[in-house]
Design a protein around this motif. Structure first.
Motif, PDB file in Angstrom:
ATOM      1  N   GLN A 177      -7.721   5.047  -0.880  1.00 14.09           N
ATOM      2  CA  GLN A 177      -8.868   4.585  -0.107  1.00 14.09           C
ATOM      3  C   GLN A 177      -8.445   3.880   1.174  1.00 14.09           C
ATOM      4  OE1 GLN A 177     -10.817   2.946  -4.094  1.00 14.09           O
ATOM      5  NE2 GLN A 177     -12.223   2.699  -2.395  1.00 14.09           N
TER       6      GLN A 177
ATOM      7  N   GLN B 145     -11.923  -7.744  -4.596  1.00 16.42           N
ATOM      8  CA  GLN B 145     -12.060  -6.290  -4.508  1.00 16.42           C
ATOM      9  C   GLN B 145     -10.896  -5.606  -5.198  1.00 16.42           C
ATOM     10  OE1 GLN B 145     -12.338  -4.787  -0.502  1.00 16.42           O
ATOM     11  NE2 GLN B 145     -13.108  -2.794  -1.130  1.00 16.42           N
ATOM     12  N   GLU B 146     -11.170  -4.464  -5.815  1.00 15.22           N
ATOM     13  CA  GLU B 146     -10.136  -3.575  -6.325  1.00 15.22           C
ATOM     14  C   GLU B 146     -10.347  -2.203  -5.709  1.00 15.22           C
ATOM     15  OE1 GLU B 146      -8.470  -4.472 -10.660  1.00 15.22           O
ATOM     16  OE2 GLU B 146     -10.620  -4.141 -10.676  1.00 15.22           O
ATOM     17  N   LEU B 147      -9.269  -1.547  -5.322  1.00 16.63           N
ATOM     18  CA  LEU B 147      -9.413  -0.222  -4.750  1.00 16.63           C
ATOM     19  C   LEU B 147      -8.175   0.614  -5.044  1.00 16.63           C
ATOM     20  CD1 LEU B 147      -8.874  -0.505  -0.891  1.00 16.63           C
ATOM     21  CD2 LEU B 147      -8.667  -2.453  -2.382  1.00 16.63           C
ATOM     22  N   ASN B 148      -8.386   1.920  -5.108  1.00 14.93           N
ATOM     23  CA  ASN B 148      -7.277   2.854  -5.248  1.00 14.93           C
ATOM     24  C   ASN B 148      -6.570   2.962  -3.906  1.00 14.93           C
ATOM     25  OD1 ASN B 148      -7.900   3.473  -7.959  1.00 14.93           O
ATOM     26  ND2 ASN B 148      -9.483   4.917  -7.256  1.00 14.93           N
TER      27      ASN B 148
ATOM     28  N   SER C 282       0.814  -1.218   0.000  1.00 12.25           N
ATOM     29  CA  SER C 282       0.000   0.000   0.000  1.00 12.25           C
ATOM     30  C   SER C 282       0.850   1.272   0.000  1.00 12.25           C
ATOM     31  CB  SER C 282      -0.937   0.012   1.209  1.00 12.25           C
ATOM     32  OG  SER C 282      -0.204   0.089   2.420  1.00 12.25           O
TER      33      SER C 282
ATOM     34  N   ARG D 151      -2.953   1.151  -7.344  1.00 12.28           N
ATOM     35  CA  ARG D 151      -4.195   0.401  -7.132  1.00 12.28           C
ATOM     36  C   ARG D 151      -3.859  -0.967  -6.581  1.00 12.28           C
ATOM     37  NH1 ARG D 151      -7.906  -1.079 -11.456  1.00 12.28           N
ATOM     38  NH2 ARG D 151      -6.119  -0.963 -12.860  1.00 12.28           N
TER      39      ARG D 151
END
Length: 221
Positions: free
Chosen positions: A219, A213-216, A197, A202
């Motif tokens: 977030q 799940q995918e997240l920027n 992270s 991403r």
């Protein structure tokens, strides 16, 4: 933004075990995409399919819009990769291993070996046999092989494995520089959220073979 890596419902089983199940993802040019999951989640199997080392039982994978199939060797001119266990010739030195890669890649710049040794901080180990390296320095050698031909795309399976905190920081800064300043696309797997992270743009989370799940990265803050 230009799409560089894409998969469409990629699946692979080993007997009754569904290693990867209908994974669809895309990675854009200059992005650092963190592929996060526990050991055994399906990360390495996905990467092997992205590299054309194993065939999916269903679904498709693309690099630069070209479907990945065995025999399409031209694709790999622009791809550097590191598998979870980096391979080398154990009886040869670090320098000799890299010289073999230079010749196989038909890299005409004889200084490429010295350059990548310096980039991966392997100067002190250049004349040491690969079998006598620590796990962390074997990872460095694997990364040096991946970077030798200045690829546009890097596909890396747990590249920080065995590295001490200083080594992890060096690799993080190197990959960030390549993506930010040279537009290199990085697909990197890890089982450590706290590390991935810190520099990925991403994150895709894989669990039991499924992309859940995918997240920027912002977030997570």
């Amino acid at each position: 933004m230009e799409e560089v890596i894409r998969t469409e419902r990629l699946s692979k089983s080993y007997g009754d075990v569904k290693a990867v199940s209908e994974i669809s993802l895309n990675v854009r040019k200059g992005e650092i995409y963190g592929f996060l999951g526990l050991n055994g989640a399906g990360k390495t199997t996905t990467i092997r399919m992205l590299l054309g080392m194993i065939n999916p039982e269903s679904g498709k994978a693309y690099i630069d819009g070209n479907e990945i199939k065995r025999g399409k060797n031209g694709l790999w001119d622009k791809v550097g990769y590191l598998l979870e266990v980096p391979y080398s010739y154990p009886e040869l030195t670090v320098r000799e291993n890299l010289e073999i890669v230079r010749r196989l890649r038909i890299i005409r710049d004889a200084g490429a070996v010295d350059s990548v040794i310096k980039k991966l901080s392997l100067n002190s180990y250049s004349n040491r046999k690969a079998r006598n390296l620590s796990l962390g320095n074997k990872q460095r050698l694997g990364l040096a092989k991946a970077l030798m031909h200045n690829p546009d795309i890097l596909i890396l399976d747990e590249p920080a494995n065995g590295l001490d905190p200083a080594g992890i920081l060096e690799i993080r800064e190197l990959l960030t520089d390549l993506a930010t300043n040279y537009g290199v696309t990085v697909f990197i797997s890890s089982h450590i959220l706290g590390e991935i992270s810190k520099f990925s743009t991403r994150i895709g989370i894989i669990h039991n073979g499924r992309l859940i799940q995918e997240l920027n990265t912002p977030q997570l803050e």
